[in-house]
Design a protein around this motif. Structure first.
Motif, PDB file in Angstrom:
ATOM      1  N   GLY A  72       0.532  -1.380   0.059  1.00 49.79           N
ATOM      2  CA  GLY A  72       0.100   0.202   0.230  1.00 49.79           C
ATOM      3  C   GLY A  72       0.444   1.131  -0.238  1.00 49.79           C
ATOM      4  N   VAL A  73       2.233   1.120   0.751  1.00 50.95           N
ATOM      5  CA  VAL A  73       2.716   2.546   1.630  1.00 50.95           C
ATOM      6  C   VAL A  73       3.759   2.407  -0.594  1.00 50.95           C
ATOM      7  CG1 VAL A  73       4.951   3.079   1.932  1.00 50.95           C
ATOM      8  CG2 VAL A  73       3.313   2.287   3.445  1.00 50.95           C
ATOM      9  N   ALA A  74       4.202   1.516  -0.866  1.00 53.54           N
ATOM     10  CA  ALA A  74       4.812   1.768  -2.141  1.00 53.54           C
ATOM     11  C   ALA A  74       4.037   1.778  -3.319  1.00 53.54           C
ATOM     12  CB  ALA A  74       5.128   0.270  -2.516  1.00 53.54           C
ATOM     13  N   GLY A  75       2.509   1.406  -3.360  1.00 56.29           N
ATOM     14  CA  GLY A  75       1.776   1.883  -4.528  1.00 56.29           C
ATOM     15  C   GLY A  75       1.233   3.460  -4.591  1.00 56.29           C
ATOM     16  N   VAL A  76       1.259   3.760  -3.493  1.00 59.73           N
ATOM     17  CA  VAL A  76       0.517   5.431  -2.946  1.00 59.73           C
ATOM     18  C   VAL A  76       1.693   6.551  -4.032  1.00 59.73           C
ATOM     19  CG1 VAL A  76       0.053   7.408  -1.573  1.00 59.73           C
ATOM     20  CG2 VAL A  76      -1.226   5.095  -1.393  1.00 59.73           C
ATOM     21  N   VAL A  77       2.831   5.593  -2.964  1.00 59.69           N
ATOM     22  CA  VAL A  77       4.549   6.485  -3.722  1.00 59.69           C
ATOM     23  C   VAL A  77       4.512   6.605  -5.084  1.00 59.69           C
ATOM     24  CG1 VAL A  77       7.107   6.644  -3.567  1.00 59.69           C
ATOM     25  CG2 VAL A  77       5.702   6.859  -1.041  1.00 59.69           C
ATOM     26  N   THR A  78       4.417   5.298  -5.679  1.00 59.13           N
ATOM     27  CA  THR A  78       4.702   5.213  -7.297  1.00 59.13           C
ATOM     28  C   THR A  78       3.993   5.606  -7.528  1.00 59.13           C
ATOM     29  OG1 THR A  78       5.447   2.672  -6.023  1.00 59.13           O
ATOM     30  CG2 THR A  78       4.948   3.177  -8.847  1.00 59.13           C
ATOM     31  N   GLY A  79       2.086   5.569  -7.395  1.00 59.23           N
ATOM     32  CA  GLY A  79       1.060   6.429  -8.449  1.00 59.23           C
ATOM     33  C   GLY A  79       1.237   7.988  -8.307  1.00 59.23           C
ATOM     34  N   ALA A 127       2.423  -7.922  -1.730  1.00 55.46           N
ATOM     35  CA  ALA A 127       2.669  -7.526  -1.726  1.00 55.46           C
ATOM     36  C   ALA A 127       2.545  -6.315  -2.906  1.00 55.46           C
ATOM     37  CB  ALA A 127       4.403  -6.695  -0.583  1.00 55.46           C
ATOM     38  N   TYR A 128       3.433  -7.203  -3.504  1.00 53.88           N
ATOM     39  CA  TYR A 128       3.092  -7.264  -4.808  1.00 53.88           C
ATOM     40  C   TYR A 128       1.815  -6.877  -5.755  1.00 53.88           C
ATOM     41  CZ  TYR A 128       3.261  -8.443  -9.924  1.00 53.88           C
ATOM     42  OH  TYR A 128       2.774  -8.471 -11.138  1.00 53.88           O
ATOM     43  N   VAL A 129       0.865  -7.312  -5.153  1.00 57.52           N
ATOM     44  CA  VAL A 129      -0.315  -7.569  -5.823  1.00 57.52           C
ATOM     45  C   VAL A 129      -1.333  -6.027  -5.789  1.00 57.52           C
ATOM     46  CG1 VAL A 129      -2.486  -8.609  -5.957  1.00 57.52           C
ATOM     47  CG2 VAL A 129      -0.364  -9.736  -6.303  1.00 57.52           C
ATOM     48  N   VAL A 130      -0.606  -5.834  -4.054  1.00 57.78           N
ATOM     49  CA  VAL A 130      -1.853  -4.510  -3.234  1.00 57.78           C
ATOM     50  C   VAL A 130      -0.606  -4.200  -4.335  1.00 57.78           C
ATOM     51  CG1 VAL A 130      -2.078  -3.057  -1.743  1.00 57.78           C
ATOM     52  CG2 VAL A 130      -2.110  -5.983  -1.063  1.00 57.78           C
ATOM     53  N   TRP A 131       0.031  -3.236  -4.474  1.00 60.95           N
ATOM     54  CA  TRP A 131       1.411  -1.941  -4.978  1.00 60.95           C
ATOM     55  C   TRP A 131       1.053  -2.161  -6.724  1.00 60.95           C
ATOM     56  CZ3 TRP A 131       4.318  -3.515  -9.343  1.00 60.95           C
ATOM     57  CH2 TRP A 131       5.251  -1.345  -9.878  1.00 60.95           C
ATOM     58  N   VAL A 132       0.035  -3.207  -7.144  1.00 60.29           N
ATOM     59  CA  VAL A 132      -0.181  -2.688  -8.810  1.00 60.29           C
ATOM     60  C   VAL A 132      -0.703  -2.087  -8.692  1.00 60.29           C
ATOM     61  CG1 VAL A 132      -0.686  -3.815 -10.645  1.00 60.29           C
ATOM     62  CG2 VAL A 132       1.578  -4.331  -9.795  1.00 60.29           C
ATOM     63  N   VAL A 133      -2.658  -2.764  -7.119  1.00 50.30           N
ATOM     64  CA  VAL A 133      -3.815  -2.051  -7.932  1.00 50.30           C
ATOM     65  C   VAL A 133      -3.885  -0.727  -7.154  1.00 50.30           C
ATOM     66  CG1 VAL A 133      -5.892  -2.516  -6.658  1.00 50.30           C
ATOM     67  CG2 VAL A 133      -5.034  -4.656  -7.323  1.00 50.30           C
ATOM     68  N   VAL A 134      -2.774  -0.792  -5.841  1.00 52.13           N
ATOM     69  CA  VAL A 134      -2.745   0.801  -5.565  1.00 52.13           C
ATOM     70  C   VAL A 134      -1.739   1.579  -6.179  1.00 52.13           C
ATOM     71  CG1 VAL A 134      -2.428   2.328  -3.375  1.00 52.13           C
ATOM     72  CG2 VAL A 134      -2.715   0.152  -3.092  1.00 52.13           C
ATOM     73  N   THR A 135      -1.428   1.381  -6.854  1.00 53.99           N
ATOM     74  CA  THR A 135      -1.052   2.268  -8.361  1.00 53.99           C
ATOM     75  C   THR A 135      -1.372   2.637  -8.753  1.00 53.99           C
ATOM     76  OG1 THR A 135       1.648   1.257  -7.724  1.00 53.99           O
ATOM     77  CG2 THR A 135       0.986   2.915  -9.626  1.00 53.99           C
ATOM     78  N   ILE A 136      -2.055   1.687  -9.749  1.00 55.81           N
ATOM     79  CA  ILE A 136      -3.286   1.937 -11.234  1.00 55.81           C
ATOM     80  C   ILE A 136      -4.168   3.446 -10.566  1.00 55.81           C
ATOM     81  CG2 ILE A 136      -5.350   1.584 -11.928  1.00 55.81           C
ATOM     82  CD1 ILE A 136      -3.564  -1.149 -12.310  1.00 55.81           C
TER      83      ILE A 136
END
Length: 252
Positions: A72-79, A127-136
């Motif tokens: 989640g944290v990585a996804g928000v930052v990446t997004g 974390a990988y799956v969550v990262w993808v979904v949150v980043t999008i």
């Protein structure tokens, strides 16, 4: 009234499902393939009394929490980075598109080979799956920040970090919350993928071991508990999301 109606319909639906399940199990007459509801309840009682199902649930839930927070944290930052910096988005869009198409179960053998069957491999898959979904979702919000707000922030002399904190982040919050909410369900999908292939504990391990031992009633218990925990987590997150958005609108 709508709440009462929803509760009534949900209860009727659940009762209908149990009745059809019992009829199907009785008609087939193969408890090793289709256990009856009573057999599953008895298996659940035994697993509760031994503490097995509680321990497995806590273990699996702990893996989901750690992987979810990391992703989640990585996804928000990446997004935010991809949404606000055009050159980075254009440069890495093809790589991210490829990453989106990789199912979690395809990563499990590689991750296990690199990190073993310990907790790290489960955390990384989730974390990988969550990262993808949150980043999008976050990326969309970061791209949709109103230009007039950014220009106004520049005019009043806000620096880059202040614009990020006061303009970009408030605009991103609703989109990030949508991604985080959707990622809850995907986190449990990733959990099953990781535990079914490489785990010596957790709900996925119970399901897999029960399959090999032809203990279908225990397998169904594991599946139902996994679904129930996932549903509870989803409901809790939705309640938290409403509180966050309500507070945001009250203060904004």
């Amino acid at each position: 009234m709508s709440g009462f109606r929803m509760t009534t319909l949900s209860t009727l639906s659940l009762c209908s499902f149990v009745i059809m399940w019992a009829i199907a199990a009785g008609s087939i007459g193969r408890p090793d393939l289709v256990p009856s509801p009573l057999q599953v309840v008895e298996a659940l009682k035994g697993m509760l009394s031994s503490g097995e199902i509680v321990k497995a649930t806590i273990t699996s839930l702990g893996r989901v929490v750690v992987g979810y927070l990391l992703g989640g944290v990585a996804g928000v930052v990446t997004g935010i980075i991809l949404g606000r910096i055009t050159i980075i988005r254009e440069s890495f869009s093809i790589i991210f598109d490829v990453a989106k198409g990789i199912p979690p179960i395809a990563l499990v053998p590689v991750v296990i080979m690199w990190f073993g069957i310990g907790e790290m491999s489960k955390w990384l898959v989730i974390a990988y799956v969550v990262w993808v979904v949150v980043t999008i979702s976050t990326l969309v919000g970061a791209k949709e920040v109103p230009l007039i707000r950014l220009r106004t922030a520049e005019i009043i002399g806000l620096g880059p970090l202040e614009r990020l904190y006061r303009v970009v982040l408030p605009s991103v919050v609703p989109y990030a919350l949508i991604g985080l909410r959707n990622a809850v369900g995907f986190a449990f999908v990733a959990l099953v993928s990781a535990e079914l292939i490489g785990a010596n504990s957790g709900l996925g391990q119970i399901i897999m071991d029960s399959r090999f031992a032809l203990q279908t009633d225990r397998m169904v218990v594991g599946i139902f508990v996994l679904g129930g925990v996932g549903a509870i987590c989803q409901i809790l997150f939705e309640l938290m999301e409403r509180l966050i958005l309500a507070r945001r609108f009250q203060t904004g």
